[in-house]
Design a protein around this motif. Sequence first.
Motif, mmCIF file in Angstrom:
data_model
loop_
_atom_site.group_PDB
_atom_site.id
_atom_site.type_symbol
_atom_site.label_atom_id
_atom_site.label_comp_id
_atom_site.label_asym_id
_atom_site.label_seq_id
_atom_site.Cartn_x
_atom_site.Cartn_y
_atom_site.Cartn_z
ATOM 1 N N SER A 32 14.878 39.072 -74.096
ATOM 2 C CA SER A 32 13.468 39.417 -74.236
ATOM 3 C C SER A 32 12.579 38.263 -73.777
ATOM 4 O O SER A 32 11.560 38.468 -73.107
ATOM 5 C CB SER A 32 13.173 39.782 -75.691
ATOM 6 O OG SER A 32 11.841 40.169 -75.853
ATOM 7 N N MET A 33 12.980 37.038 -74.111
ATOM 8 C CA MET A 33 12.224 35.862 -73.698
ATOM 9 C C MET A 33 12.216 35.744 -72.169
ATOM 10 O O MET A 33 11.188 35.457 -71.565
ATOM 11 C CB MET A 33 12.834 34.606 -74.322
ATOM 12 C CG MET A 33 12.126 33.321 -73.956
ATOM 13 S SD MET A 33 12.966 31.868 -74.590
ATOM 14 C CE MET A 33 14.552 31.974 -73.781
ATOM 15 N N ASP A 35 12.532 38.174 -70.013
ATOM 16 C CA ASP A 35 11.658 39.223 -69.482
ATOM 17 C C ASP A 35 10.201 38.773 -69.529
ATOM 18 O O ASP A 35 9.446 38.963 -68.575
ATOM 19 C CB ASP A 35 11.807 40.522 -70.285
ATOM 20 C CG ASP A 35 13.073 41.284 -69.962
ATOM 21 O OD1 ASP A 35 13.691 41.013 -68.915
ATOM 22 O OD2 ASP A 35 13.429 42.182 -70.759
ATOM 23 N N LYS A 36 9.819 38.172 -70.640
ATOM 24 C CA LYS A 36 8.437 37.694 -70.772
ATOM 25 C C LYS A 36 8.161 36.539 -69.819
ATOM 26 O O LYS A 36 7.062 36.408 -69.302
ATOM 27 C CB LYS A 36 8.151 37.321 -72.217
ATOM 28 C CG LYS A 36 8.170 38.531 -73.135
ATOM 29 C CD LYS A 36 7.361 38.301 -74.360
ATOM 30 C CE LYS A 36 7.352 39.519 -75.244
ATOM 31 N NZ LYS A 36 6.538 40.596 -74.756
ATOM 32 N N ASP A 37 9.180 35.698 -69.566
ATOM 33 C CA ASP A 37 9.037 34.613 -68.587
ATOM 34 C C ASP A 37 8.758 35.181 -67.200
ATOM 35 O O ASP A 37 7.902 34.670 -66.468
ATOM 36 C CB ASP A 37 10.306 33.758 -68.527
ATOM 37 C CG ASP A 37 10.444 32.803 -69.694
ATOM 38 O OD1 ASP A 37 9.438 32.564 -70.398
ATOM 39 O OD2 ASP A 37 11.569 32.293 -69.906
ATOM 40 N N ASN A 39 7.412 38.067 -66.468
ATOM 41 C CA ASN A 39 6.045 38.600 -66.456
ATOM 42 C C ASN A 39 5.017 37.479 -66.369
ATOM 43 O O ASN A 39 3.985 37.624 -65.712
ATOM 44 C CB ASN A 39 5.789 39.461 -67.697
ATOM 45 C CG ASN A 39 6.545 40.760 -67.659
ATOM 46 O OD1 ASN A 39 6.901 41.264 -66.591
ATOM 47 N ND2 ASN A 39 6.820 41.323 -68.820
ATOM 48 N N ALA A 40 5.298 36.361 -67.038
ATOM 49 C CA ALA A 40 4.368 35.228 -67.008
ATOM 50 C C ALA A 40 4.290 34.625 -65.606
ATOM 51 O O ALA A 40 3.225 34.188 -65.173
ATOM 52 C CB ALA A 40 4.790 34.166 -68.017
ATOM 53 N N ILE A 49 6.868 31.443 -70.879
ATOM 54 C CA ILE A 49 6.057 31.506 -72.095
ATOM 55 C C ILE A 49 6.334 30.304 -72.989
ATOM 56 O O ILE A 49 7.407 29.713 -72.954
ATOM 57 C CB ILE A 49 6.290 32.834 -72.856
ATOM 58 C CG1 ILE A 49 7.744 32.970 -73.335
ATOM 59 C CG2 ILE A 49 5.889 34.018 -72.007
ATOM 60 C CD1 ILE A 49 8.014 34.173 -74.204
ATOM 61 N N GLU A 53 4.035 32.118 -77.884
ATOM 62 C CA GLU A 53 4.340 33.464 -77.403
ATOM 63 C C GLU A 53 5.731 33.902 -77.841
ATOM 64 O O GLU A 53 5.958 35.072 -78.116
ATOM 65 C CB GLU A 53 4.228 33.541 -75.873
ATOM 66 C CG GLU A 53 2.813 33.454 -75.359
ATOM 67 C CD GLU A 53 2.512 32.090 -74.755
ATOM 68 O OE1 GLU A 53 3.210 31.108 -75.090
ATOM 69 O OE2 GLU A 53 1.585 32.000 -73.953
ATOM 70 N N SER A 56 5.419 35.080 -81.356
ATOM 71 C CA SER A 56 4.806 36.407 -81.351
ATOM 72 C C SER A 56 5.839 37.469 -80.970
ATOM 73 O O SER A 56 5.891 38.546 -81.570
ATOM 74 C CB SER A 56 3.629 36.420 -80.379
ATOM 75 O OG SER A 56 3.055 37.692 -80.319
ATOM 76 N N MET A 57 6.662 37.162 -79.981
ATOM 77 C CA MET A 57 7.722 38.072 -79.552
ATOM 78 C C MET A 57 8.692 38.331 -80.704
ATOM 79 O O MET A 57 9.086 39.479 -80.959
ATOM 80 C CB MET A 57 8.472 37.469 -78.364
ATOM 81 C CG MET A 57 9.684 38.240 -77.906
ATOM 82 S SD MET A 57 10.767 37.254 -76.835
ATOM 83 C CE MET A 57 11.571 36.173 -78.007
ATOM 84 N N SER A 60 7.239 40.671 -83.232
ATOM 85 C CA SER A 60 7.302 42.043 -82.729
ATOM 86 C C SER A 60 8.706 42.616 -82.881
ATOM 87 O O SER A 60 8.867 43.788 -83.246
ATOM 88 C CB SER A 60 6.898 42.102 -81.258
ATOM 89 O OG SER A 60 5.565 41.718 -81.089
#
Length: 144
Positions: A32-33, A35-37, A39-40, A49, A53, A56-57, A60
């Motif tokens: 998940s981290m 994936d967010k990287d 997107n960032a 991230i 962040e 926060s992830m 969630s």
Amino acid sequence: MSKREEFNIALKESLKSKDAIRMATVRLMISSMKDKDINARSTGNMDGIGDAEILSMLMSMVKQRQESSKTYRDAGRPELADREDAEIAVIETFLPKQMSESDAADAVAKIIAETGAAGIKDMGKVMNELKTRYAGQMDMAKVG
């Protein structure tokens, strides 16, 4: 130590101890981290991230699993609910201690005073400041 380092250490430890649930959960968190990287990076943040962040992830992820656990229990599937609860326990080991309701209320009052928020139109400004300062320490849905 950054959250990324904590995840890698936890993954290695879970592999050594053959703790299947912890290993699978840490792998989900790392995935998940990442994936967010990705997107960032599309927004120009090449470092990925930050810890705020990531916290926060994780919050969630806990919330998703709490909802799934409740759904499974309501549907008569306690074994699946127990799995979700075990994943929640693993994720929570990476979160800071949660603030009590009174401490959270004090923090909100302090931020409102500092930002000069006067009404509901200033809620976004207050929430952003709370997320910055108290990431992972309070449930932002309850605070809102």
